[in-house]
Design an enzyme around this catalytic site. Structure first.
Site, PDB file in Angstrom:
ATOM      1  N   ASN A 166      11.135  -0.235  -4.222  1.00 25.83           N
ATOM      2  CA  ASN A 166      12.128   0.469  -3.408  1.00 25.83           C
ATOM      3  C   ASN A 166      13.383   0.313  -4.016  1.00 25.83           C
ATOM      4  O   ASN A 166      15.137   0.320  -3.622  1.00 25.83           O
ATOM      5  CB  ASN A 166      12.046  -1.045  -2.587  1.00 25.83           C
ATOM      6  CG  ASN A 166      11.736  -2.422  -2.920  1.00 25.83           C
ATOM      7  OD1 ASN A 166      11.739  -1.825  -3.884  1.00 25.83           O
ATOM      8  ND2 ASN A 166      13.063  -2.987  -2.785  1.00 25.83           N
ATOM      9  N   CYS A 201      16.035  -6.903   1.836  1.00 24.16           N
ATOM     10  CA  CYS A 201      15.689  -8.409   1.795  1.00 24.16           C
ATOM     11  C   CYS A 201      16.235  -9.402   0.820  1.00 24.16           C
ATOM     12  O   CYS A 201      15.950 -10.849   1.821  1.00 24.16           O
ATOM     13  CB  CYS A 201      14.356  -8.479   2.126  1.00 24.16           C
ATOM     14  SG  CYS A 201      13.087  -7.284   3.230  1.00 24.16           S
ATOM     15  N   HIS A 247      11.014   2.863  10.299  1.00 20.50           N
ATOM     16  CA  HIS A 247      12.676   2.486  11.051  1.00 20.50           C
ATOM     17  C   HIS A 247      12.436   3.492   9.285  1.00 20.50           C
ATOM     18  O   HIS A 247      14.226   3.447   8.974  1.00 20.50           O
ATOM     19  CB  HIS A 247      12.688   1.904  11.058  1.00 20.50           C
ATOM     20  CG  HIS A 247      13.206   0.440   9.902  1.00 20.50           C
ATOM     21  ND1 HIS A 247      14.254   0.084   8.854  1.00 20.50           N
ATOM     22  CD2 HIS A 247      11.818  -0.376   8.928  1.00 20.50           C
ATOM     23  CE1 HIS A 247      13.767  -0.474   8.273  1.00 20.50           C
ATOM     24  NE2 HIS A 247      13.028  -1.070   8.224  1.00 20.50           N
TER      25      HIS A 247
END
Length: 387
Positions: A149, A325, A200
């Site tokens: 990511n 996060c 999402h």
């Protein structure tokens, strides 16, 4: 504003918004109710599950609806570790996993499991030889993300699946949150036992995730309270989000080949722009086959990342540092450090992630802004802003 933070979240597609609103207005009954409205809701739920299953050549009972990628990862990893602990207590993952995986393995370590965190090379890719060498008779679970990511590095999932298919006792989990809609994904016959996804990230609603549980694989539930989702995820189903997400996943998977080519074109152009700015250093690889098409990560070594982010925003470019996060802490990127890139680069990484709305206009603006930002930041070096 030019939004280049699609790895964190994507704008929901208009059709997805419309579908969600329609379901909320017309099908508000509980799918578990026995009256007609409840049965109609249950049919919609079943139909959405069928859409997901059909996209990946799988069966409907193999899919669990969750609240997102983090919950899917937790359910898969904790559920498998607890279920199969009688076989052994050794777990394997990598040093560059998303926090929802990495921190979960840390918790399992504190519960008495032994965890091997595989290293990666400077591209962010693990070695199959390292993985094979790490396997023991006590190994019960291997968890490897498909696309990183932060850097977009692609792990050799097909090769890992082939290796682990020879080991009947080992469960293979893949975090596919950043790969659906960007790379082709085949689950049937792949050797993948558990696969996590999030709506999402592909222009769907927030609060809805998927967990693929291959037929024959069992998980210990981490929740109690009801029989929904095969007792793995009890609670009244979020029908509107599920139906809307099924639409989003269908659109993402069906358009994946075209998206791949378009985004790789954007990525290649951005890499050429970065080559013209000596202060900025690419993290990861420029190799097409080794990196996902929608992510570019670079550093301004020594410059604080929040300074770069705020300067970019002044020029109407929205980007990010690490995963959403963990972006608000001031620690260097664990992923970039694990790639051996050094603390200066790990502490100043910037992530650009593309979306469907991006084209020539957006890329031209980004390539115009980056050198401007660097030139404005250079004087700050003399004031000690660089570390």
């Amino acid at each position: 504003m030019y939004y280049f933070d699609h790895c964190a979240s994507t704008p929901p597609h208009e059709d997805v918004i419309r579908t969600m609103a329609e379901v909320m207005a017309k099908h508000y009954a509980n799918p578990g109710s026995l009256h007609r409205s409840g049965m109609e809701a249950a049919k919609l739920l079943d139909r959405a599950r069928g859409v997901i299953a059909g996209l990946f050549g799988t069966d409907k009972p193999e899919w669990i609806f969750t609240s997102g990628g983090t919950e899917s990862n937790n359910m898969a990893i904790i559920g498998a570790a607890r279920k199969y602990k009688s076989r052994g207590n050794h777990l394997i993952t990598t040093a560059i996993e998303h926090p929802s995986v990495y921190d979960t393995f840390g918790a399992l370590e504190r519960d008495g499991f032994r965890v091997t965190y595989l290293p990666v090379d400077s591209r962010g890719i693990l070695s199959l030889n390292d993985l094979e060498a790490a396997l023991t008779k006590e190994t019960i679970l291997v968890s490897v993300m498909h696309v990183n990511n932060e850097t977009g590095s692609i792990q050799p999932i097909a090769e890992i699946g082939a290796l682990l298919r020879k080991q009947d006792r080992i469960i293979f989990h893949v975090d596919g949150v950043q790969s659906i809609g960007k790379l082709p994904i085949g689950l049937s016959g792949s050797g993948i036992d558990l696969f996590s996804a999030s709506a999402h990230k592909i222009n769907g609603p927030r609060g809805l995730g998927l967990l693929y549980v291959r037929q024959g694989i069992q998980l210990d539930p981490i929740y109690s309270g009801g029989g929904q989702e095969q007792r793995l995820r009890p609670g009244t189903e979020n029908l509107a989000a599920i139906v809307a997400s099924a639409k989003a996943f269908r659109m993402a998977v069906e358009s994946q080949p075209d998206r791949y080519e378009k985004m790789h074109g954007l990525r290649s152009r951005l890499l050429r722009c970065l080559e013209q700015i000596p202060e900025l250093v690419l993290n990861g690889t420029g190799q097409r086959e080794a990196a996902a098409p929608h992510i570019v990560n670079f550093s301004y070594p020594g410059m604080k990342p929040e300074v770069i982010i705020h300067m970019l925003e002044k020029h109407r470019v929205l980007a990010s540092t690490k995963s959403a996060c963990s972006s608000k802490d001031d620690k260097p990127s664990r992923v970039l450090e694990a790639m051996g890139l050094g603390r200066a680069r790990a502490a100043s990484g910037i992530r650009i992630s593309f979306g469907d709305e991006h084209g020539d206009l957006e890329l031209e603006w980004l390539c115009r802004v980056l050198p401007m930002v660097v030139q404005k930041l250079k004087p700050l070096e003399k004031r000690g802003t660089r570390e």
